[in-house]
Design a protein around this motif. Structure first.
Motif, PDB file in Angstrom:
ATOM      1  N   VAL A 437      -8.403   8.772  38.596  1.00 57.03           N
ATOM      2  CA  VAL A 437      -9.110   8.698  37.323  1.00 57.03           C
ATOM      3  C   VAL A 437     -10.082   7.531  37.406  1.00 57.03           C
ATOM      4  CG1 VAL A 437      -8.928   8.354  34.833  1.00 57.03           C
ATOM      5  CG2 VAL A 437      -7.174   9.681  36.029  1.00 57.03           C
ATOM      6  N   VAL A 438     -11.332   7.793  37.070  1.00 54.93           N
ATOM      7  CA  VAL A 438     -12.365   6.758  37.117  1.00 54.93           C
ATOM      8  C   VAL A 438     -13.140   6.801  35.809  1.00 54.93           C
ATOM      9  CG1 VAL A 438     -14.465   5.942  38.274  1.00 54.93           C
ATOM     10  CG2 VAL A 438     -12.592   6.916  39.625  1.00 54.93           C
ATOM     11  N   ALA A 439     -13.351   5.638  35.198  1.00 59.31           N
ATOM     12  CA  ALA A 439     -14.168   5.528  33.992  1.00 59.31           C
ATOM     13  C   ALA A 439     -15.579   5.118  34.368  1.00 59.31           C
ATOM     14  CB  ALA A 439     -13.558   4.505  33.035  1.00 59.31           C
ATOM     15  N   LEU A 440     -16.574   5.760  33.751  1.00 55.15           N
ATOM     16  CA  LEU A 440     -17.983   5.405  33.929  1.00 55.15           C
ATOM     17  C   LEU A 440     -18.529   4.925  32.593  1.00 55.15           C
ATOM     18  CD1 LEU A 440     -19.343   8.481  35.950  1.00 55.15           C
ATOM     19  CD2 LEU A 440     -18.530   6.294  36.843  1.00 55.15           C
ATOM     20  N   SER A 441     -19.182   3.767  32.595  1.00 52.50           N
ATOM     21  CA  SER A 441     -19.653   3.224  31.330  1.00 52.50           C
ATOM     22  C   SER A 441     -20.867   2.341  31.566  1.00 52.50           C
ATOM     23  CB  SER A 441     -18.544   2.412  30.656  1.00 52.50           C
ATOM     24  OG  SER A 441     -18.915   2.034  29.346  1.00 52.50           O
ATOM     25  N   GLY A 442     -21.514   1.975  30.475  1.00 53.11           N
ATOM     26  CA  GLY A 442     -22.515   0.924  30.483  1.00 53.11           C
ATOM     27  C   GLY A 442     -21.906  -0.340  29.912  1.00 53.11           C
ATOM     28  N   ASP A 443     -22.595  -1.448  30.077  1.00 52.16           N
ATOM     29  CA  ASP A 443     -22.026  -2.716  29.597  1.00 52.16           C
ATOM     30  C   ASP A 443     -21.934  -2.749  28.077  1.00 52.16           C
ATOM     31  OD1 ASP A 443     -24.962  -2.811  30.125  1.00 52.16           O
ATOM     32  OD2 ASP A 443     -24.837  -4.725  29.078  1.00 52.16           O
ATOM     33  N   GLY A 444     -22.880  -2.122  27.386  1.00 49.87           N
ATOM     34  CA  GLY A 444     -22.812  -2.096  25.933  1.00 49.87           C
ATOM     35  C   GLY A 444     -21.633  -1.277  25.443  1.00 49.87           C
ATOM     36  N   GLY A 445     -21.474  -0.074  25.968  1.00 50.92           N
ATOM     37  CA  GLY A 445     -20.387   0.795  25.549  1.00 50.92           C
ATOM     38  C   GLY A 445     -19.020   0.238  25.893  1.00 50.92           C
ATOM     39  N   LEU A 446     -18.881  -0.350  27.074  1.00 46.18           N
ATOM     40  CA  LEU A 446     -17.587  -0.877  27.477  1.00 46.18           C
ATOM     41  C   LEU A 446     -17.084  -1.912  26.487  1.00 46.18           C
ATOM     42  CD1 LEU A 446     -15.342  -1.043  29.680  1.00 46.18           C
ATOM     43  CD2 LEU A 446     -16.608  -3.004  30.591  1.00 46.18           C
ATOM     44  N   GLN A 447     -18.002  -2.736  25.957  1.00 42.46           N
ATOM     45  CA  GLN A 447     -17.565  -3.828  25.094  1.00 42.46           C
ATOM     46  C   GLN A 447     -17.140  -3.364  23.697  1.00 42.46           C
ATOM     47  OE1 GLN A 447     -19.641  -7.763  25.859  1.00 42.46           O
ATOM     48  NE2 GLN A 447     -21.039  -6.376  26.939  1.00 42.46           N
ATOM     49  N   PHE A 448     -17.301  -2.070  23.409  1.00 43.93           N
ATOM     50  CA  PHE A 448     -16.730  -1.529  22.181  1.00 43.93           C
ATOM     51  C   PHE A 448     -15.204  -1.438  22.277  1.00 43.93           C
ATOM     52  CE2 PHE A 448     -20.893  -0.718  20.907  1.00 43.93           C
ATOM     53  CZ  PHE A 448     -20.965  -0.075  19.672  1.00 43.93           C
ATOM     54  N   SER A 449     -14.681  -1.305  23.481  1.00 43.80           N
ATOM     55  CA  SER A 449     -13.229  -1.115  23.648  1.00 43.80           C
ATOM     56  C   SER A 449     -12.699  -1.887  24.848  1.00 43.80           C
ATOM     57  CB  SER A 449     -12.909   0.382  23.794  1.00 43.80           C
ATOM     58  OG  SER A 449     -13.619   0.943  24.875  1.00 43.80           O
ATOM     59  N   VAL A 450     -13.360  -2.988  25.213  1.00 43.29           N
ATOM     60  CA  VAL A 450     -13.004  -3.704  26.438  1.00 43.29           C
ATOM     61  C   VAL A 450     -11.581  -4.258  26.380  1.00 43.29           C
ATOM     62  CG1 VAL A 450     -13.889  -5.970  25.731  1.00 43.29           C
ATOM     63  CG2 VAL A 450     -13.934  -5.314  28.161  1.00 43.29           C
TER      64      VAL A 450
END
Length: 546
Positions: A437-450
């Motif tokens: 399982v691998v998550a792909l994200s941007g830095d903005g989106g990740l920080q919504f649920s980091v």
């Protein structure tokens, strides 16, 4: 008949419907639910935020095919999960949210009780298929059965059950558990089937569009495409239903002007299976144009006339419908030579359309392609990728990272939430611990649920999180620039403030971190992360578009 508390009656009903995993956060008002989970064989994972619990349960449902269950407490906790419920509604995911509510005998006049709000059920009705507030302990079983009936017999949508907090601890006769009936999958109307089969048999340039509702019919869809010599497109939720390396597969491409132009002027019959054909699929507000008849196959009758109405409507499950079409169109496949010629012509069309699609966005997408190739090379065929509403995902991975039916790509389509990828990866890994399982994200989106990195550490399982870091909200920055505006509030951090070291943040949570400045470095970091217990945040730096 047995005397049970409302909490026990609820957990018993969930277990009777096959629930073995729940996600949520305990609170003052839901402790009676938590008391009974272990006794009924229901495991529990506690994310750090209710929105994360909702996204994890959503992904669990997508990977297992069984409803995901999330538990919240009252008031703010329930509102925290509302965004995840809205996303599940948009993507037709069977998600059950259970919460306490104000006491059954609570006065209408507000009293300032902890977590009191005007109406939890009104709030959740705005984003769920239904919100059911029970009034007796015995009714709890029927409410759970109602939710599972929705999940099994129609288009799956999220549901909410509210149990007044005094009923949770009150003991009363509960009776036997009502069970949701099995799905009555009937074949579509015979006349409509015959008309659809005739249109597809007569077509010289047919095409299929496969949405998330077509996933259960993946082998049948591939066989039908080969039988007809049809071009195969998918929506984001249908990605990989037919292997994207198949010569007839064009993948996620409805957003391409070249592809839409071919559909409008060349395609003489289009079969759309399990898809809304929505703006989130075509990236335009204009209804999809087709040169020939549009055949829409869907379990939801309303979808046959929503947006672009069907010329021929097939109402039924995807598997039963496509199987029936296979039987009806078999006569067209008896001429082996004609079938081979049709398939070869369609494969040539696919190659030309793919080239046209990629040429349209070559300058924009080139930055992601080498990294996506490195990512694909490290992944097994059945890997699960979770995605955020980020440029690297919808411009990059959706059209350019090939996937087959063995794997899954979980994307927050339609509602377009940010912060989905990481908690969804946790839910997917909980559902299938043996799969990559691998998550792909941007830095903005990740920080919504980091903060869910802490939850990922609890799993003690490998979980790479690949973050394309362009220093903020890249899509909104680009839209502002395109409007001639000065980019405002889109840089993370703002000028003069040191950037967040996301890899170091992962290590602070007890995970791992790495930086990949080249595709080769990403391949090395991913190879290691897939073999290292715990989450590994791998940042890929990007230059912000200016």
């Amino acid at each position: 008949m047995a005397d049970l508390t409302g909490g026990q009656a609820l957990v018993r009903a969930l277990a009777a419907h096959g629930v073995t995993q729940a996600f949520g956060i305990p609170g003052t008002h839901n402790l009676e639910i938590y008391r009974h989970l272990a006794a009924y064989g229901i495991a529990h994972l506690n994310p750090r935020h209710e929105q994360g619990a909702g996204y994890a349960a959503d992904a669990y449902a997508r990977v297992t095919g069984r409803p995901g269950v999330a538990l919240t407490t009252t008031g703010p906790a329930l509102l925290n999960i509302a965004a995840a419920v809205g996303q599940a509604y948009s993507d037709s995911v069977p998600l059950l949210v259970v919460s306490p509510g104000m006491p059954l005998r609570h006065p209408r006049q507000p009293t300032g009780l902890l977590h009191e709000m005007r109406s939890q059920t009104d709030a959740l009705r705005a984003v769920a298929a239904f919100s059911h507030r029970v009034s007796t302990v015995e009714e709890i079983g029927a409410a759970v059965a109602r939710a599972f009936t929705l999940f099994r017999t129609g288009r799956p949508r999220p549901a909410h059950i509210e149990v007044p907090l005094d009923l949770l601890t009150e003991a009363a006769e509960a009776g036997p558990v009502p069970l949701a009936p099995p799905a009555p999958w009937a074949a579509p109307d015979a006349g409509a089937l015959a008309a659809a089969a005739a249109a597809l048999r007569d077509a010289r340039r047919p095409a299929l569009v496969l949405g998330g509702g077509a996933r259960a019919a993946a082998p049948e869809c591939r066989e039908l495409a080969e039988q007809l010599g049809a071009v195969v497109l998918t929506t984001a939720n249908g990605k990989g239903t037919v292997a994207e390396t198949h010569p007839l597969a064009l993948g996620v491409s409805l957003h391409s002007p070249a592809v839409r132009d071919w559909l409008a002027h060349e395609c003489d019959a289009l079969l759309a299976v399990g898809t809304e054909l929505a703006e989130s699929d075509t990236w335009t507000t204009e209804p999809l144009a087709v040169a020939g008849p549009l055949i829409r196959a869907d379990i939801d009758p309303a979808q046959t006339y929503a947006g672009r109405p069907a010329d021929i409507a097939l109402v039924g499950s995807a598997r039963e419908t496509v199987r029936a079409l296979l039987g009806e169109t078999a006569a067209a496949a008896r001429d082996t030579g004609a079938a081979v010629r049709g398939t070869a012509a369609a494969a040539g069309t696919v190659a030309a359309l793919r080239a046209g699609r990629d040429a349209e966005t070559a300058d924009r997408d080139a930055r992601w392609l080498p990294y996506l190739r490195a990512l694909r090379a490290e992944l097994a065929a059945d890997a699960v990728l979770t995605s955020d509403s980020a440029q690297c995902c919808y411009y990059g991975a959706l059209p350019h990272l090939p996937l087959g039916p063995e794997g899954r790509y979980l994307h927050p389509t339609g509602f377009g939430t940010l912060g989905y990828a990481l908690p969804a990866a946790i839910g997917a890994k909980t559902a299938a611990p043996e799969r990559q399982v691998v998550a792909l994200s941007g830095d903005g989106g990740l920080q919504f649920s980091v903060q869910e990195l802490a939850t990922a550490v609890q799993l003690r399982l490998p979980l790479p999180v690949v973050v394309f870091d362009n220093g903020g909200y890249g899509e909104i920055r680009d839209e502002m620039t395109a409007r001639g505006d000065t980019p405002t509030a889109v840089d993370l951090p703002p000028p003069g403030v040191p950037p967040v070291d996301l890899a170091a943040l992962a290590r602070a949570y007890g995970g791992h971190g790495a930086r990949a400045g080249t595709p080769a470095e990403l391949a090395d970091a991913l190879h290691k992360a897939l073999r290292t217990p715990g989450p590994t945040v791998i940042t890929v730096p990007e230059e912000p578009a200016r």
